[in-house]
Design a protein around this motif. Structure first.
Motif, short mmCIF file in Angstrom:
data_model
loop_
_atom_site.label_atom_id
_atom_site.label_comp_id
_atom_site.label_asym_id
_atom_site.label_seq_id
_atom_site.Cartn_x
_atom_site.Cartn_y
_atom_site.Cartn_z
N PRO A 78 -4.42 -0.36 8.73
CA PRO A 78 -4.43 1.09 8.31
C PRO A 78 -2.91 1.82 9.30
CG PRO A 78 -6.27 0.64 10.31
CD PRO A 78 -5.66 -0.29 9.72
N THR A 79 -2.39 2.41 8.44
CA THR A 79 -0.75 2.48 8.20
C THR A 79 -0.79 3.13 9.85
OG1 THR A 79 0.02 2.63 6.05
CG2 THR A 79 1.09 3.71 8.00
N THR B 132 0.47 1.27 -0.39
CA THR B 132 -0.61 2.21 -0.87
C THR B 132 -1.73 1.11 -1.91
OG1 THR B 132 0.41 3.92 -1.02
CG2 THR B 132 -1.56 4.58 -2.42
N ASP B 133 -3.23 1.18 -0.87
CA ASP B 133 -4.15 0.29 -1.85
C ASP B 133 -3.93 0.85 -3.14
OD1 ASP B 133 -6.33 -0.82 -2.73
OD2 ASP B 133 -6.87 -1.78 -0.68
N SER B 134 -3.27 -0.35 -3.96
CA SER B 134 -3.84 0.81 -5.59
C SER B 134 -5.03 0.81 -6.02
CB SER B 134 -3.15 0.30 -6.73
OG SER B 134 -3.33 -1.28 -6.64
N MET B 135 -6.09 0.56 -5.41
CA MET B 135 -7.67 0.61 -5.78
C MET B 135 -8.39 1.99 -5.21
SD MET B 135 -8.59 -2.38 -7.32
CE MET B 135 -6.91 -3.89 -7.63
N ASN B 136 -8.22 2.06 -3.99
CA ASN B 136 -8.42 3.95 -3.53
C ASN B 136 -8.07 4.20 -2.80
OD1 ASN B 136 -7.74 2.37 -1.21
ND2 ASN B 136 -9.86 1.43 -0.35
N GLY B 137 -6.31 4.27 -2.92
CA GLY B 137 -4.94 5.34 -1.98
C GLY B 137 -4.53 4.87 -0.94
N ASP B 138 -5.62 4.17 0.01
CA ASP B 138 -5.51 3.27 1.69
C ASP B 138 -4.15 3.43 2.05
OD1 ASP B 138 -7.95 4.31 2.06
OD2 ASP B 138 -8.55 2.00 2.45
N GLN B 139 -3.27 4.23 2.98
CA GLN B 139 -1.94 3.75 3.13
C GLN B 139 -2.40 2.18 4.35
OE1 GLN B 139 0.82 5.21 2.24
NE2 GLN B 139 -0.45 6.36 1.51
#
Ligand code: ATP
Ligand code: MG
Length: 436
Positions: free
Chosen positions: A57-58, A80-87
């Motif tokens: 995680p960032t 950004t994880d394009s599947m769920n928006g996680d940084q």
């Protein structure tokens, strides 16, 4: 023909030495010898292996606490994880991930741990010799120990690694040491430092002006010749250290002195990450130009707490593998041969099944034997045998096999007579080859 795909700029393939290439990079045999040596040396000190993810995680690296470092400010590969928006971030260093894992698994519950890992790190820097965007580190951490005993042990362990790799301390690599004291001491120093630089603001370059309030300590690290006089006159952290910090540093030095390890105290030595306190050290070389730091580390007693864990003291270092191996290559340090002991020449397709069964028996006895695969004439096969670096060729020719023999030829001594070995005597062949 379509354009071929190429590796991302600053990210390199590590290849066998037999593959011609233009860039100066270590070959894969040197790489794996280094890894084997690390395993052996670190086991002597009781360090255990750990593997953590490359993606974190960032927020693990951007903590909103402490000073803004170059790494966090401009070198991180974040996305950004394009599947769920996680940084997420490709780890720029290993320490934060390991501490995250320790906190997450309450790993120090049963006592302190000595850990190490090896793997890729990512920093968006300008690629040049010894500086890449994907590079590799040996990372070593001693967690839950207040030091200075374990700090000293760690530094001596690096010396032992140099010895095992054929590097000479003083000639090839040198140790630099400093103490950063405790946060309160650094804060007092920082205030004095900012006052000093503010009083001479006109002499600061652009980088220094930017760092004046975010990371004034880093200004001391500036290579700008125009600022050296100003830096020289700056207040020294050593003058702000209290009795406990000084005692920690003195105890570390006493161990190094007793072990006969020479070092230079470098009051300007600071580290790229923000979480260090007390002991900091670097192993440097003069042989790699401006990328001269091969190993850097120090104590980071505050990081567990910063990451939401129970406070725990810790010390560690990162060693840049590409840089170190470039150094070994430049110094032409002797290393064990990666060549097989024998090369099997197989001119007869009919004899292949039998020959291969015999080669298996040799390998069961621990002999490294490279088989000629793919057929072809004797001349071509001997060319490959030579290129393999093997000392001996085992020749499974029709004539030899008809006599119940295999021929053994010394590839490195043209005057040595070719020997005929009975097919039934694999144990004897192994004994002969073991000396190769
Ligand atoms: P530098 O001052 O050279 O940028 P650093 O202080 O950023 O180094 P650390 O974060 O302490 O380096 O990392 C430990 C070691 O990893 C360094 O001493 C170096 O050997 C190696 N290293 C760091 N960045 C790179 C890179 N971009 N490419 C290759 N090796 C690197
Ligand atoms: Mg750096």
């Amino acid at each position: 023909m379509a354009d071929i795909l190429r590796a991302v700029k600053g990210m390199n393939d590590i290849l066998p030495a037999s593959v011609p290439r233009t860039e100066k990079l270590p070959d894969s045999a040197l790489w794996s010898w280094f890894e084997a040596t690390v395993r052996e040396v670190l086991a002597r000190y009781g360090y255990q292996y750990i593997v953590t993810p490359i993606v974190e995680p960032t927020a693990l690296f951007v903590r909103g606490l402490g000073e803004v470092t170059d790494i966090v400010e401009k070198e991180m590969y974040s996305f950004t994880d394009s599947m769920n928006g996680d940084q997420l971030t490709l780890r720029p260093e290993a320490t934060a991930g390991i501490v995250r894992a320790m906190v997450e698994h309450n790993a120090l519950y049963n006592g302190p741990l000595r850990l190490w890992t090896i793997g890729p790190m990512f920093r968006h820097e300008r690629p040049q010799k010894g500086r890449y965007r994907q590079f590799h580190q040996l990372d070593v951490e001693a967690l839950g120990f207040p030091g200075p005993d374990v700090d000293a042990e760690m530094i001596l362990m690096v010396r032992a690694l140099w010895a095992a790799l054929g590097l000479e301390v003083g000639r090839d690599v040198r140790l630099e040491l400093n103490s950063l004291g405790q946060p309160a001491e650094r804060l007092a120093h920082r205030t004095a430092l900012i006052a000093h630089f503010e009083a001479h603001a006109a002499q600061l370059d652009e980088d220094a002006r930017r760092r004046l309030h975010s990371n004034p300590l880093r200004i001391l690290d500036s290579k700008n010749p125009a600022m050296q006089a100003l830096i020289e006159a700056a207040p020294r952290l050593a003058d702000f250290l209290g009795a406990e910090s000084l005692a920690h540093f003195d105890a570390l030095r006493a161990v190094l002195d007793a072990a006969g390890l020479a070092y230079r105290i470098n009051p300007r030595l600071v580290r790229g990450m923000d979480y260090y306190n007390l002991t900091v050290f670097e192993w440097v070389t003069d042989q790699l130009g401006s990328q001269g730091t091969v190993c850097g580390g120090g104590r980071y007693d505050g990081l567990f707490e910063q990451l939401g864990g129970k406070p725990a003291p810790a010390v560690g270092f990162g060693l840049g593998i590409e840089r170190l191996l470039l150094l070994l290559q430049e110094l032409k340090v002797a290393r064990p041969s990666a060549a097989p002991q024998a090369y099997a020449v197989l001119p007869s397709a009919a004899a292949l099944p039998r020959a291969m069964a015999l080669l298996e028996q040799l390998r069961e006895r621990g002999i490294a034997v490279q088989m000629h695969a793919g057929g072809g004439g004797m001349k071509a096969q001997f060319k490959r045998a030579d290129a393999s670096g093997a000392r001996y060729a085992l020749i499974f020719g029709d004539d030899e096999l008809a006599r119940g023999e295999v021929a053994l030829k010394d590839l490195r001594d043209a005057s040595a007579a070719q020997l005929a070995l009975p097919l039934a005597g694999v144990a004897d062949w192994a004994a002969r080859l073991r000396t190769a």
